[in-house]
Design a protein around this motif. Structure first.
Motif, PDB file in Angstrom:
ATOM      1  N   SER A   4     -51.989 126.851 -67.206  1.00 53.90           N
ATOM      2  CA  SER A   4     -51.227 127.677 -66.613  1.00 53.90           C
ATOM      3  C   SER A   4     -50.419 128.152 -67.886  1.00 53.90           C
ATOM      4  N   ARG A   5     -49.058 129.051 -67.961  1.00 49.37           N
ATOM      5  CA  ARG A   5     -48.296 129.347 -69.315  1.00 49.37           C
ATOM      6  C   ARG A   5     -47.797 127.510 -69.243  1.00 49.37           C
ATOM      7  N   PRO A   6     -47.435 127.408 -70.142  1.00 51.73           N
ATOM      8  CA  PRO A   6     -46.820 125.905 -70.020  1.00 51.73           C
ATOM      9  C   PRO A   6     -45.304 125.799 -70.548  1.00 51.73           C
ATOM     10  N   ASP A 113     -30.175 115.959 -62.624  1.00 53.92           N
ATOM     11  CA  ASP A 113     -31.041 117.073 -62.308  1.00 53.92           C
ATOM     12  C   ASP A 113     -30.733 118.263 -63.427  1.00 53.92           C
ATOM     13  N   PRO A 114     -31.166 118.633 -64.362  1.00 54.46           N
ATOM     14  CA  PRO A 114     -31.228 120.045 -65.079  1.00 54.46           C
ATOM     15  C   PRO A 114     -31.097 121.742 -64.265  1.00 54.46           C
ATOM     16  N   PHE A 115     -31.934 121.487 -62.776  1.00 55.38           N
ATOM     17  CA  PHE A 115     -31.500 122.328 -62.239  1.00 55.38           C
ATOM     18  C   PHE A 115     -30.590 122.660 -61.099  1.00 55.38           C
ATOM     19  N   ILE A 116     -29.804 121.542 -60.934  1.00 56.02           N
ATOM     20  CA  ILE A 116     -28.228 122.022 -60.608  1.00 56.02           C
ATOM     21  C   ILE A 116     -27.658 122.915 -60.830  1.00 56.02           C
ATOM     22  N   GLY A 117     -27.075 123.765 -60.595  1.00 54.39           N
ATOM     23  CA  GLY A 117     -25.908 124.172 -61.231  1.00 54.39           C
ATOM     24  C   GLY A 117     -26.716 124.947 -62.803  1.00 54.39           C
ATOM     25  N   SER A 118     -27.871 125.462 -62.308  1.00 60.03           N
ATOM     26  CA  SER A 118     -27.906 125.838 -63.585  1.00 60.03           C
ATOM     27  C   SER A 118     -29.065 126.860 -63.638  1.00 60.03           C
ATOM     28  N   PRO A 119     -29.611 128.191 -64.550  1.00 57.15           N
ATOM     29  CA  PRO A 119     -30.527 129.370 -64.686  1.00 57.15           C
ATOM     30  C   PRO A 119     -31.499 129.160 -64.558  1.00 57.15           C
ATOM     31  N   LEU A 120     -31.593 127.589 -64.839  1.00 58.36           N
ATOM     32  CA  LEU A 120     -33.704 127.120 -65.388  1.00 58.36           C
ATOM     33  C   LEU A 120     -34.609 127.763 -64.490  1.00 58.36           C
ATOM     34  N   LEU A 121     -34.597 127.322 -63.236  1.00 54.63           N
ATOM     35  CA  LEU A 121     -35.850 127.463 -62.194  1.00 54.63           C
ATOM     36  C   LEU A 121     -36.156 129.254 -62.149  1.00 54.63           C
ATOM     37  N   SER A 122     -34.846 130.184 -63.026  1.00 50.93           N
ATOM     38  CA  SER A 122     -35.215 131.694 -62.109  1.00 50.93           C
ATOM     39  C   SER A 122     -35.870 131.641 -64.245  1.00 50.93           C
ATOM     40  N   VAL A 123     -35.084 131.272 -65.153  1.00 50.66           N
ATOM     41  CA  VAL A 123     -35.432 131.655 -66.274  1.00 50.66           C
ATOM     42  C   VAL A 123     -36.860 131.332 -66.279  1.00 50.66           C
ATOM     43  N   LEU A 124     -37.802 130.339 -65.815  1.00 49.58           N
ATOM     44  CA  LEU A 124     -38.675 129.807 -65.895  1.00 49.58           C
ATOM     45  C   LEU A 124     -39.461 130.814 -65.039  1.00 49.58           C
ATOM     46  N   HIS A 125     -38.897 131.397 -63.655  1.00 49.40           N
ATOM     47  CA  HIS A 125     -40.301 132.173 -63.190  1.00 49.40           C
ATOM     48  C   HIS A 125     -40.127 133.356 -64.199  1.00 49.40           C
ATOM     49  N   ALA A 126     -38.980 133.231 -64.307  1.00 54.65           N
ATOM     50  CA  ALA A 126     -38.944 135.004 -65.342  1.00 54.65           C
ATOM     51  C   ALA A 126     -39.554 134.911 -66.289  1.00 54.65           C
ATOM     52  N   GLU A 127     -39.873 133.964 -67.449  1.00 53.33           N
ATOM     53  CA  GLU A 127     -40.393 134.348 -68.540  1.00 53.33           C
ATOM     54  C   GLU A 127     -42.366 133.698 -67.901  1.00 53.33           C
ATOM     55  N   GLY A 128     -42.495 133.474 -65.955  1.00 56.67           N
ATOM     56  CA  GLY A 128     -43.570 133.827 -65.885  1.00 56.67           C
ATOM     57  C   GLY A 128     -44.673 132.139 -66.707  1.00 56.67           C
ATOM     58  N   ILE A 129     -43.709 131.131 -66.559  1.00 56.92           N
ATOM     59  CA  ILE A 129     -43.976 129.669 -66.555  1.00 56.92           C
ATOM     60  C   ILE A 129     -44.836 128.950 -64.615  1.00 56.92           C
ATOM     61  N   GLY A 130     -45.849 128.866 -65.520  1.00 53.55           N
ATOM     62  CA  GLY A 130     -46.044 127.514 -64.049  1.00 53.55           C
ATOM     63  C   GLY A 130     -46.339 126.725 -64.544  1.00 53.55           C
ATOM     64  N   SER A 151     -41.505 119.852 -58.954  1.00 57.32           N
ATOM     65  CA  SER A 151     -42.689 119.822 -58.080  1.00 57.32           C
ATOM     66  C   SER A 151     -42.148 120.624 -57.352  1.00 57.32           C
ATOM     67  N   ASP A 152     -41.001 120.407 -56.310  1.00 56.15           N
ATOM     68  CA  ASP A 152     -40.494 121.070 -55.214  1.00 56.15           C
ATOM     69  C   ASP A 152     -40.365 122.702 -54.727  1.00 56.15           C
ATOM     70  N   SER A 153     -40.495 123.207 -56.558  1.00 50.85           N
ATOM     71  CA  SER A 153     -40.276 124.562 -56.631  1.00 50.85           C
ATOM     72  C   SER A 153     -41.313 124.952 -56.841  1.00 50.85           C
ATOM     73  N   GLY A 154     -42.237 124.336 -56.627  1.00 42.85           N
ATOM     74  CA  GLY A 154     -43.671 125.289 -57.014  1.00 42.85           C
ATOM     75  C   GLY A 154     -44.564 125.071 -58.450  1.00 42.85           C
ATOM     76  N   LEU A 155     -43.951 124.168 -59.226  1.00 44.86           N
ATOM     77  CA  LEU A 155     -44.070 124.530 -61.105  1.00 44.86           C
ATOM     78  C   LEU A 155     -45.455 123.244 -60.979  1.00 44.86           C
ATOM     79  N   GLN A 156     -46.275 122.904 -61.299  1.00 47.98           N
ATOM     80  CA  GLN A 156     -46.548 121.829 -61.980  1.00 47.98           C
ATOM     81  C   GLN A 156     -46.133 121.555 -63.573  1.00 47.98           C
ATOM     82  N   VAL A 157     -46.099 120.020 -63.215  1.00 47.57           N
ATOM     83  CA  VAL A 157     -45.576 119.003 -63.599  1.00 47.57           C
ATOM     84  C   VAL A 157     -46.069 118.138 -64.516  1.00 47.57           C
TER      85      VAL A 157
END
Length: 205
Positions: A4-6, A113-130, A151-157
Motif C-alpha cells: 500500500s502507499r507506505p 508514543d508519537p501518536f499521543i498529543g500530535s497530528p501524526l495519525l491525521s497527517v498519515l490519513h490525509a496523505e493516503g498512507i495505509g 495497528s489499532d488505528s487501522g494501519l499496516q505496520v
C-alpha cells in the motif's frame, strides 16, 4: 509484505539516545553501536528517499515550560529541573547521519508514543498512507508503542528489525520475537530495501 502507499517513520534517532558521548542513555547508545543501527538506518532512509516515500522524523523534545508533556511518570520528573531533552538542545537533536532533508517533517513528542498529543495519525490519513515502515530506539519503548497504536488505528505496520536497538539484547530480542509480531510484520533491512527498490523502479517506469 503487503503493498500500500507506505511512509517511513524514523523514531528517536537522537544524540542523547544514540551517541555514547552524550551519556544520557549509555546502555542504549552502546547497543546502537554494537548492532550497527545507524548505518542500517542510513541505508533504509536512502532507499525510502529514492522511492519517494513520505518520511517523518520523530523525536522526544520538550518545550521550555515542560507543561505540555503528556507522560507524567516519575522517570520524567527530573527533566524540567535538568532542562533535559529541551527542544533546540544538542541532545534532543537528530543525529547528523540521519538528519532530515528539506521536505521531511520533524514531529516533536512529549511522551513515548508519537501518536499521543500530535497530528501524526491525521497527517498519515490525509496523505493516503495505509502502512508505516518503522525503525528506532528503543525497541521496547517508541517502536513498540508506535506499532501498537498504528495497528489499532487501522494501519499496516512493518518493523525493520536491524534498524532498532534497546537497552539490552534481551529486551530487544524479546520485543521482536514476542510482542511486535502481534502488531505488525518484522523484516530485515535487506528485505525492506529490496521492496523499496522495486517501488522506486515502478515509479520510474
Amino acid at each position: 509484505m503487503q503493498y500500500s502507499r507506505p511512509a517511513l517513520l524514523m523514531l528517536d534517532y537522537q544524540v542523547a539516545l544514540c551517541d555514547p558521548e552524550a551519556n544520557r542513555a549509555p546502555a542504549l547508545a552502546a547497543q546502537v553501536a554494537e548492532r550497527a543501527v545507524v548505518p542500517v538506518a542510513q541505508a533504509v532512509l536512502a532507499a525510502a528517499r529514492d522511492a519517494e516515500l513520505l518520511i517523518i522524523h520523530v523525536r522526544l523534545a520538550f518545550d521550555d515550560t515542560y507543561l505540555l508533556r503528556t507522560n507524567r511518570l516519575a522517570r520524567f520528573d527530573s527533566y524540567p529541573e535538568n532542562r533535559a531533552m529541551l527542544r533546540g538542545s544538542a541532545e534532543a537533536a537528530i543525529i547528523a547521519q540521519l538528519a532530515p532533508e528539506q521536505g521531511e517533517p520533524v514531529l516533536d513528542k512529549s511522551c513515548v508514543d508519537p501518536f499521543i498529543g500530535s497530528p501524526l495519525l491525521s497527517v498519515l490519513h490525509a496523505e493516503g498512507i495505509g502502512e508505516i515502515i518503522i525503525g528506532g530506539v528503543a525497541t521496547n519503548l517508541v517502536v513498540e508503542s508506535t506499532a501498537r497504536h498504528a495497528s489499532d488505528s487501522g494501519l499496516q505496520v512493518t518493523i525493520v528489525e536491524d534498524m532498532c536497538a534497546s537497552f539490552s539484547p534481551a529486551a530487544h530480542d524479546f520485543a521482536m520475537a514476542n510482542i511486535l509480531p502481534m502488531f505488525g510484520s518484522v523484516f530485515s533491512s535487506a528485505e525492506v530495501i529490496g521492496r523499496l527498490s522495486e517501488h522506486a523502479e515502478r515509479g520510474a517506469a
